[in-house]
Design a protein around this motif. Structure first.
Motif, PDB file in Angstrom:
ATOM      1  N   SER A  19       1.001  -1.214   0.046  1.00 31.17           N
ATOM      2  CA  SER A  19      -0.054   0.040   0.068  1.00 31.17           C
ATOM      3  C   SER A  19       0.893   1.107   0.069  1.00 31.17           C
ATOM      4  CB  SER A  19      -0.963   0.031   1.079  1.00 31.17           C
ATOM      5  OG  SER A  19      -0.120  -0.084   2.365  1.00 31.17           O
ATOM      6  N   LEU A  20       1.759   1.056   0.853  1.00 27.43           N
ATOM      7  CA  LEU A  20       3.028   2.366   0.839  1.00 27.43           C
ATOM      8  C   LEU A  20       3.616   2.345  -0.461  1.00 27.43           C
ATOM      9  CD1 LEU A  20       4.274   4.765   2.059  1.00 27.43           C
ATOM     10  CD2 LEU A  20       5.893   2.971   3.030  1.00 27.43           C
ATOM     11  N   PHE A  21       3.861   1.388  -1.354  1.00 25.94           N
ATOM     12  CA  PHE A  21       4.455   1.265  -2.549  1.00 25.94           C
ATOM     13  C   PHE A  21       3.393   1.888  -3.638  1.00 25.94           C
ATOM     14  CE2 PHE A  21       4.610  -0.544  -6.744  1.00 25.94           C
ATOM     15  CZ  PHE A  21       5.960  -0.253  -7.093  1.00 25.94           C
ATOM     16  N   THR A  22       2.197   1.651  -3.557  1.00 25.79           N
ATOM     17  CA  THR A  22       1.337   2.070  -4.331  1.00 25.79           C
ATOM     18  C   THR A  22       1.131   3.648  -4.255  1.00 25.79           C
ATOM     19  OG1 THR A  22      -0.542   1.326  -3.268  1.00 25.79           O
ATOM     20  CG2 THR A  22       0.173   0.077  -5.064  1.00 25.79           C
ATOM     21  N   ILE A  91      19.135 -15.146  -2.366  1.00 29.08           N
ATOM     22  CA  ILE A  91      18.607 -16.063  -1.240  1.00 29.08           C
ATOM     23  C   ILE A  91      17.094 -15.928  -1.080  1.00 29.08           C
ATOM     24  CG2 ILE A  91      18.565 -16.870   1.426  1.00 29.08           C
ATOM     25  CD1 ILE A  91      21.650 -16.392   0.989  1.00 29.08           C
ATOM     26  N   ILE A  92      16.961 -14.721  -0.906  1.00 29.84           N
ATOM     27  CA  ILE A  92      15.461 -14.185  -0.744  1.00 29.84           C
ATOM     28  C   ILE A  92      14.249 -14.452  -1.925  1.00 29.84           C
ATOM     29  CG2 ILE A  92      14.055 -12.600  -0.134  1.00 29.84           C
ATOM     30  CD1 ILE A  92      15.606 -13.224   2.344  1.00 29.84           C
ATOM     31  N   GLY A  93      15.055 -14.001  -2.930  1.00 28.52           N
ATOM     32  CA  GLY A  93      14.413 -14.350  -4.128  1.00 28.52           C
ATOM     33  C   GLY A  93      12.830 -13.353  -4.211  1.00 28.52           C
ATOM     34  N   GLU A  94      12.812 -12.334  -3.798  1.00 30.12           N
ATOM     35  CA  GLU A  94      11.556 -11.521  -3.828  1.00 30.12           C
ATOM     36  C   GLU A  94      11.338 -11.053  -5.338  1.00 30.12           C
ATOM     37  OE1 GLU A  94      10.230  -8.249  -1.066  1.00 30.12           O
ATOM     38  OE2 GLU A  94      11.377  -7.308  -2.813  1.00 30.12           O
ATOM     39  N   VAL A  95      10.277 -11.311  -5.852  1.00 24.33           N
ATOM     40  CA  VAL A  95       9.663 -11.140  -6.957  1.00 24.33           C
ATOM     41  C   VAL A  95       9.857  -9.443  -7.356  1.00 24.33           C
ATOM     42  CG1 VAL A  95       7.442 -11.347  -6.730  1.00 24.33           C
ATOM     43  CG2 VAL A  95       8.446 -11.327  -9.128  1.00 24.33           C
ATOM     44  N   ARG A  96       9.724  -8.905  -8.384  1.00 22.66           N
ATOM     45  CA  ARG A  96       9.789  -7.405  -8.497  1.00 22.66           C
ATOM     46  C   ARG A  96       8.278  -7.029  -8.387  1.00 22.66           C
ATOM     47  NH1 ARG A  96      14.572  -3.730  -9.043  1.00 22.66           N
ATOM     48  NH2 ARG A  96      16.106  -5.204  -9.751  1.00 22.66           N
ATOM     49  N   PRO A  97       8.295  -5.598  -8.002  1.00 23.96           N
ATOM     50  CA  PRO A  97       6.825  -5.064  -7.871  1.00 23.96           C
ATOM     51  C   PRO A  97       5.825  -5.204  -9.164  1.00 23.96           C
ATOM     52  CG  PRO A  97       8.124  -3.631  -6.704  1.00 23.96           C
ATOM     53  CD  PRO A  97       9.245  -4.705  -7.441  1.00 23.96           C
ATOM     54  N   CYS A  98       6.779  -4.952 -10.349  1.00 19.02           N
ATOM     55  CA  CYS A  98       5.999  -5.019 -11.587  1.00 19.02           C
ATOM     56  C   CYS A  98       5.285  -6.233 -11.780  1.00 19.02           C
ATOM     57  CB  CYS A  98       7.024  -4.651 -12.570  1.00 19.02           C
ATOM     58  SG  CYS A  98       8.341  -5.739 -12.995  1.00 19.02           S
ATOM     59  N   MET A 101       2.543  -6.663  -8.414  1.00 18.07           N
ATOM     60  CA  MET A 101       1.524  -5.623  -8.562  1.00 18.07           C
ATOM     61  C   MET A 101       1.457  -5.011  -9.988  1.00 18.07           C
ATOM     62  SD  MET A 101       2.150  -3.892  -4.932  1.00 18.07           S
ATOM     63  CE  MET A 101       0.390  -3.103  -4.778  1.00 18.07           C
ATOM     64  N   PRO A 102       0.972  -5.597 -10.970  1.00 15.35           N
ATOM     65  CA  PRO A 102       1.287  -5.277 -12.388  1.00 15.35           C
ATOM     66  C   PRO A 102       0.392  -4.285 -12.749  1.00 15.35           C
ATOM     67  CG  PRO A 102       0.052  -7.398 -12.404  1.00 15.35           C
ATOM     68  CD  PRO A 102       0.585  -7.206 -10.906  1.00 15.35           C
ATOM     69  N   HIS A 103      -0.966  -3.853 -11.640  1.00 17.17           N
ATOM     70  CA  HIS A 103      -1.672  -2.889 -12.235  1.00 17.17           C
ATOM     71  C   HIS A 103      -1.289  -1.469 -11.672  1.00 17.17           C
ATOM     72  CE1 HIS A 103      -4.447  -5.699 -13.975  1.00 17.17           C
ATOM     73  NE2 HIS A 103      -4.377  -6.322 -12.832  1.00 17.17           N
ATOM     74  N   ALA A 104      -0.377  -1.518 -10.803  1.00 16.34           N
ATOM     75  CA  ALA A 104       0.466  -0.307 -10.411  1.00 16.34           C
ATOM     76  C   ALA A 104       0.929   0.717 -11.538  1.00 16.34           C
ATOM     77  CB  ALA A 104       1.296  -0.527  -9.393  1.00 16.34           C
ATOM     78  N   TYR A 105       1.279   1.962 -11.033  1.00 21.34           N
ATOM     79  CA  TYR A 105       1.875   2.955 -12.343  1.00 21.34           C
ATOM     80  C   TYR A 105       3.239   2.371 -11.970  1.00 21.34           C
ATOM     81  CZ  TYR A 105       3.138   7.090 -14.791  1.00 21.34           C
ATOM     82  OH  TYR A 105       3.983   7.663 -15.582  1.00 21.34           O
ATOM     83  N   PHE A 106       4.013   2.215 -13.250  1.00 18.15           N
ATOM     84  CA  PHE A 106       5.545   1.910 -13.160  1.00 18.15           C
ATOM     85  C   PHE A 106       6.127   3.144 -14.481  1.00 18.15           C
ATOM     86  CE2 PHE A 106       3.620  -1.817 -11.734  1.00 18.15           C
ATOM     87  CZ  PHE A 106       4.418  -2.108 -10.919  1.00 18.15           C
ATOM     88  N   VAL A 107       7.334   3.260 -13.851  1.00 18.55           N
ATOM     89  CA  VAL A 107       7.928   4.514 -14.555  1.00 18.55           C
ATOM     90  C   VAL A 107       9.222   3.531 -15.417  1.00 18.55           C
ATOM     91  CG1 VAL A 107       9.632   6.440 -14.751  1.00 18.55           C
ATOM     92  CG2 VAL A 107       7.450   6.536 -13.065  1.00 18.55           C
TER      93      VAL A 107
END
Length: 216
Positions: A19-22, A91-98, A101-107
């Motif tokens: 939510s903070l990211f968006t 090790i963590i392998g965290e997927v990117r926000p894009c 959360m593909p419906h968020a706005y990305f630059v």
């Protein structure tokens, strides 16, 4: 393994502070006039940290062997912190926000699925520079800290990282870079002192060679 399968197996960090990211990316959507400048800055801005380390080296030439050792240790400390961050990232392998959360706005463009998010490599370099310069020049370290905050914000603004990716990189990079600089100051000072008497002298000290010979 296909790219899609890799993405599915990666950790989804959107539940931590999505939510903070968006909120930040919505701000990016509402300030499109800032999109291009901040997208350029988020990558080229890393050059500022290199410049600050060069400034530290130049100043150390007039401050003695120990200061020069810390100045030379700075880029080593930054690389060490970055290498540790890359290990943690795998090790963590965290997927990117894009991808989470593909419906968020990305630059920024969405990177490959194997390019994980946590911790932020850019923010790691920024925070490590702050710590590496702390033992050398508090003023340069403070300047680096200001730019590190800007760098961290832009990583979220362009949609490349969650806020916790940035915070995690800071918590990882600060102690690693500081301890690396501290250790190198202790272990490498004799080596730098020896090199200062050889062909590398002009790069390591501003003291005239004539003055040294006269002192002998």
């Amino acid at each position: 393994m296909t790219a899609a399968a890799t993405a599915q197996l990666a950790f989804d960090g959107s539940g931590i502070d999505g939510s903070l990211f968006t909120s930040v990316t919505d701000f990016a959507r509402d300030t499109k006039w800032l999109n291009t400048p901040l997208e350029v800055w988020t990558n080229l801005g890393l050059g500022v940290f290199a410049v600050l380390m060069v400034m530290g080296w130049w100043s150390a030439r007039r401050r003695g062997t120990q200061a020069m050792t810390v100045a030379l240790a700075a880029p080593v400390a930054v690389v060490t912190a970055f290498a540790c961050a890359e290990v943690v990232k795998k090790i963590i392998g965290e997927v990117r926000p894009c991808r989470s959360m593909p419906h968020a706005y990305f630059v920024d463009a969405c990177p490959a699925p194997s390019d994980y998010a946590f911790p932020s490599g850019h923010s790691t370099v920024a925070a490590a520079t702050v710590a590496a310069l702390f033992l050398l020049d508090r003023r340069l370290s403070a300047i680096a800290a200001v730019f590190a905050v800007v760098e961290g914000f832009t990583r979220v603004y362009v949609g490349a990282h969650y806020p916790h990716d940035v915070l995690g990189s800071v918590l990882l990079a600060l102690p690693i870079a500081y301890l690396a600089s501290l250790a190198l100051r202790r272990w490498a000072t004799p080596l730098v002192a020896a090199l200062s008497r050889g062909a590398l002298r002009p790069l390591l000290t501003a003291e005239p060679a004539v003055a040294t010979q006269a002192a002998r």
